[in-house]
Write a protein that holds these residues in place. Structure first.
Motif, mmCIF file in Angstrom:
data_model
loop_
_atom_site.group_PDB
_atom_site.id
_atom_site.type_symbol
_atom_site.label_atom_id
_atom_site.label_comp_id
_atom_site.label_asym_id
_atom_site.label_seq_id
_atom_site.Cartn_x
_atom_site.Cartn_y
_atom_site.Cartn_z
ATOM 1 N N ILE A 147 0.874 -1.170 0.000
ATOM 2 C CA ILE A 147 0.000 0.000 0.000
ATOM 3 C C ILE A 147 0.910 1.218 0.000
ATOM 4 C CG2 ILE A 147 -1.693 1.320 1.324
ATOM 5 C CD1 ILE A 147 -2.832 -1.323 2.303
ATOM 6 N N THR A 148 0.894 1.974 -1.083
ATOM 7 C CA THR A 148 1.805 3.110 -1.230
ATOM 8 C C THR A 148 1.224 4.395 -0.657
ATOM 9 O OG1 THR A 148 0.956 3.526 -3.468
ATOM 10 C CG2 THR A 148 2.887 2.101 -3.261
ATOM 11 N N GLY A 149 -0.060 4.391 -0.359
ATOM 12 C CA GLY A 149 -0.672 5.567 0.237
ATOM 13 C C GLY A 149 -2.153 5.337 0.470
ATOM 14 N N ALA A 150 -2.714 6.066 1.415
ATOM 15 C CA ALA A 150 -4.148 5.960 1.703
ATOM 16 C C ALA A 150 -4.596 7.223 2.414
ATOM 17 C CB ALA A 150 -4.443 4.734 2.561
ATOM 18 N N ASP A 151 -5.764 7.721 2.031
ATOM 19 C CA ASP A 151 -6.367 8.845 2.729
ATOM 20 C C ASP A 151 -7.856 8.599 2.859
ATOM 21 O OD1 ASP A 151 -7.450 9.434 0.205
ATOM 22 O OD2 ASP A 151 -5.811 10.811 -0.291
ATOM 23 N N GLU A 152 -8.616 9.632 3.143
ATOM 24 C CA GLU A 152 -10.046 9.465 3.398
ATOM 25 C C GLU A 152 -10.851 9.189 2.139
ATOM 26 O OE1 GLU A 152 -8.171 11.848 4.567
ATOM 27 O OE2 GLU A 152 -8.130 11.365 6.712
ATOM 28 N N SER A 153 -10.269 9.346 0.951
ATOM 29 C CA SER A 153 -11.045 9.188 -0.281
ATOM 30 C C SER A 153 -10.611 8.018 -1.147
ATOM 31 C CB SER A 153 -10.967 10.476 -1.117
ATOM 32 O OG SER A 153 -9.617 10.754 -1.461
ATOM 33 N N ALA A 154 -9.346 7.572 -1.021
ATOM 34 C CA ALA A 154 -8.855 6.524 -1.915
ATOM 35 C C ALA A 154 -7.655 5.822 -1.298
ATOM 36 C CB ALA A 154 -8.471 7.106 -3.277
ATOM 37 N N ILE A 155 -7.340 4.660 -1.861
ATOM 38 C CA ILE A 155 -6.166 3.901 -1.448
ATOM 39 C C ILE A 155 -5.303 3.668 -2.679
ATOM 40 C CG2 ILE A 155 -7.286 1.632 -1.766
ATOM 41 C CD1 ILE A 155 -5.717 0.686 0.721
ATOM 42 N N ARG A 156 -3.993 3.748 -2.512
ATOM 43 C CA ARG A 156 -3.051 3.546 -3.614
ATOM 44 C C ARG A 156 -2.241 2.283 -3.340
ATOM 45 N NH1 ARG A 156 -3.953 8.582 -2.572
ATOM 46 N NH2 ARG A 156 -2.471 8.669 -0.855
ATOM 47 N N VAL A 157 -2.205 1.406 -4.319
ATOM 48 C CA VAL A 157 -1.599 0.086 -4.106
ATOM 49 C C VAL A 157 -0.670 -0.265 -5.261
ATOM 50 C CG1 VAL A 157 -3.621 -0.725 -2.819
ATOM 51 C CG2 VAL A 157 -3.474 -1.180 -5.279
ATOM 52 N N ARG A 158 0.257 -1.181 -4.958
ATOM 53 C CA ARG A 158 1.116 -1.777 -5.989
ATOM 54 C C ARG A 158 0.852 -3.270 -6.040
ATOM 55 N NH1 ARG A 158 5.818 -4.432 -5.568
ATOM 56 N NH2 ARG A 158 6.191 -3.700 -3.440
ATOM 57 N N SER A 168 -2.020 1.427 -8.733
ATOM 58 C CA SER A 168 -3.384 1.903 -8.968
ATOM 59 C C SER A 168 -3.846 2.749 -7.791
ATOM 60 C CB SER A 168 -4.349 0.718 -9.138
ATOM 61 O OG SER A 168 -3.923 -0.175 -10.137
ATOM 62 N N GLU A 169 -4.706 3.700 -8.096
ATOM 63 C CA GLU A 169 -5.413 4.459 -7.061
ATOM 64 C C GLU A 169 -6.887 4.083 -7.164
ATOM 65 O OE1 GLU A 169 -4.583 8.672 -5.790
ATOM 66 O OE2 GLU A 169 -6.524 8.974 -6.807
ATOM 67 N N ILE A 170 -7.456 3.589 -6.083
ATOM 68 C CA ILE A 170 -8.823 3.071 -6.096
ATOM 69 C C ILE A 170 -9.664 3.872 -5.102
ATOM 70 C CG2 ILE A 170 -10.219 0.978 -5.999
ATOM 71 C CD1 ILE A 170 -7.604 -0.627 -5.970
ATOM 72 N N PRO A 171 -10.747 4.470 -5.556
ATOM 73 C CA PRO A 171 -11.615 5.204 -4.630
ATOM 74 C C PRO A 171 -12.442 4.240 -3.781
ATOM 75 C CG PRO A 171 -12.569 5.189 -6.822
ATOM 76 C CD PRO A 171 -11.216 4.537 -6.946
ATOM 77 N N TYR A 172 -12.808 4.693 -2.599
ATOM 78 C CA TYR A 172 -13.691 3.898 -1.736
ATOM 79 C C TYR A 172 -15.130 4.034 -2.222
ATOM 80 C CZ TYR A 172 -9.648 4.527 1.357
ATOM 81 O OH TYR A 172 -8.387 4.575 1.881
ATOM 82 N N PRO A 173 -15.977 3.035 -1.988
ATOM 83 C CA PRO A 173 -15.672 1.722 -1.406
ATOM 84 C C PRO A 173 -14.987 0.817 -2.420
ATOM 85 C CG PRO A 173 -17.982 1.815 -1.988
ATOM 86 C CD PRO A 173 -17.427 3.180 -2.255
ATOM 87 N N CYS A 174 -14.101 -0.052 -1.921
ATOM 88 C CA CYS A 174 -13.381 -0.954 -2.808
ATOM 89 C C CYS A 174 -12.924 -2.179 -2.027
ATOM 90 C CB CYS A 174 -12.192 -0.245 -3.451
ATOM 91 S SG CYS A 174 -10.935 0.302 -2.270
ATOM 92 N N LEU A 175 -12.308 -3.107 -2.747
ATOM 93 C CA LEU A 175 -11.800 -4.338 -2.138
ATOM 94 C C LEU A 175 -10.398 -4.601 -2.643
ATOM 95 C CD1 LEU A 175 -13.596 -7.736 -1.644
ATOM 96 C CD2 LEU A 175 -11.434 -7.683 -2.896
#
Length: 262
Positions: A147-158, A168-175
């Motif tokens: 997980i390269t970053g996360a805030d209140e609106s989205a999570i960034r993953v490798r 990728s940057e994925i907005p919430y809600p997500c899995l």
């Protein structure tokens, strides 16, 4: 941040009984443990809660005995625990299992983020997490290595895929489904064990789910079936030969010819 972690109790070894009629494992016939990949999922959720705040709920489908696993999750820091338990769920394949879990997540009011382990050690399909996301029509990323970053609106993953890495940057809600080695699961806390000893573990049955169509659950709702399942044969014990080189050679030759290997 509302996080749900899907977990599973799996056989701890190879000594399990097989139902001769259904070909399925009798999950209570041997020792069990928490699926190792799910410990990485839980640790990921706890670290995100520490950063962003919120709650972590662990969810599983299985017999009432899975409460032991859920209480272990409490000792690691989970806030709530829910078990989907009903004989109508028995014999479920990937599709039926993921659908029941998706229905359970719906009962819980959904989540900002759902985290699953990459796969289970008893099935190894690595399909349940993505299937849950599809049932809930959520964006998702599998095999997350970091997980390269996360805030209140989205999570960034490798994601480390077969031959490439993808960010990728994925907005919430997500899995997301997480791979091993992305974190080190914390040890259970004795203090948390004492604090959560009286904390309830919620149990949901088929009657609690919004979709009451029996054809979507369990063995009936499984389009795939196990044709045959069997425990691997026990390996022969090692044989130690004593004596000098000539004697050991003769002994080895006798063993190999006796087994008709040579």
């Amino acid at each position: 941040m509302k996080i749900i972690v899907c977990m599973k109790q799996v056989p701890a070894g190879t000594k399990v009984d097989i139902d001769p009629e259904t070909g399925a494992m009798k999950r209570l016939s041997g020792d069990t443990r928490t699926n190792p990949y799910d410990l990485f999922a839980l640790e990921t959720a706890l670290q995100l809660r520490e950063k962003l705040g919120g709650t972590v709920t662990v969810l599983t489908m299985g017999p009432p005995q899975t409460e032991e696993m859920m209480r272990d999750a409490y000792t690691m820091g989970a806030d709530d625990a829910v078990i989907l338990s009903d004989r109508k769920f028995a014999g479920a394949d990937v599709l039926a299992t993921s659908y029941a879990l998706a229905q359970g997540i719906t009962v819980l009011g959904g989540a900002d983020l759902i985290i699953c382990g990459r796969q289970t050690t008893d099935g190894d399909t690595a399909q349940v997490g993505p299937a849950i996301a599809e049932h809930l029509t959520l964006p998702h990323a599998a095999w997350v290595a970091e997980i390269t970053g996360a805030d209140e609106s989205a999570i960034r993953v490798r994601q480390d895929l077969v031959s490439v890495s993808q960010e990728s940057e994925i907005p919430y809600p997500c899995l997301i489904t997480v791979d091993k080695d992305m974190c080190v699961p914390r040890l259970p806390s004795y203090l948390l064990k004492k604090e959560t000893a009286a904390r309830p573990v919620r149990v949901l049955t088929f009657e609690d789910l919004p979709d009451q169509d029996l054809s979507r659950y369990g063995l009936i709702g499984s389009p795939t079936a196990v044709v045959r399942m069997f425990a691997p044969p026990e390996r022969e014990k090692q044989v130690y030969l004593e004596g000098d080189a000539a004697g050991k050679t003769d002994g080895l030759f006798a063993i190999l010819t006796g087994k008709k290997i040579i």
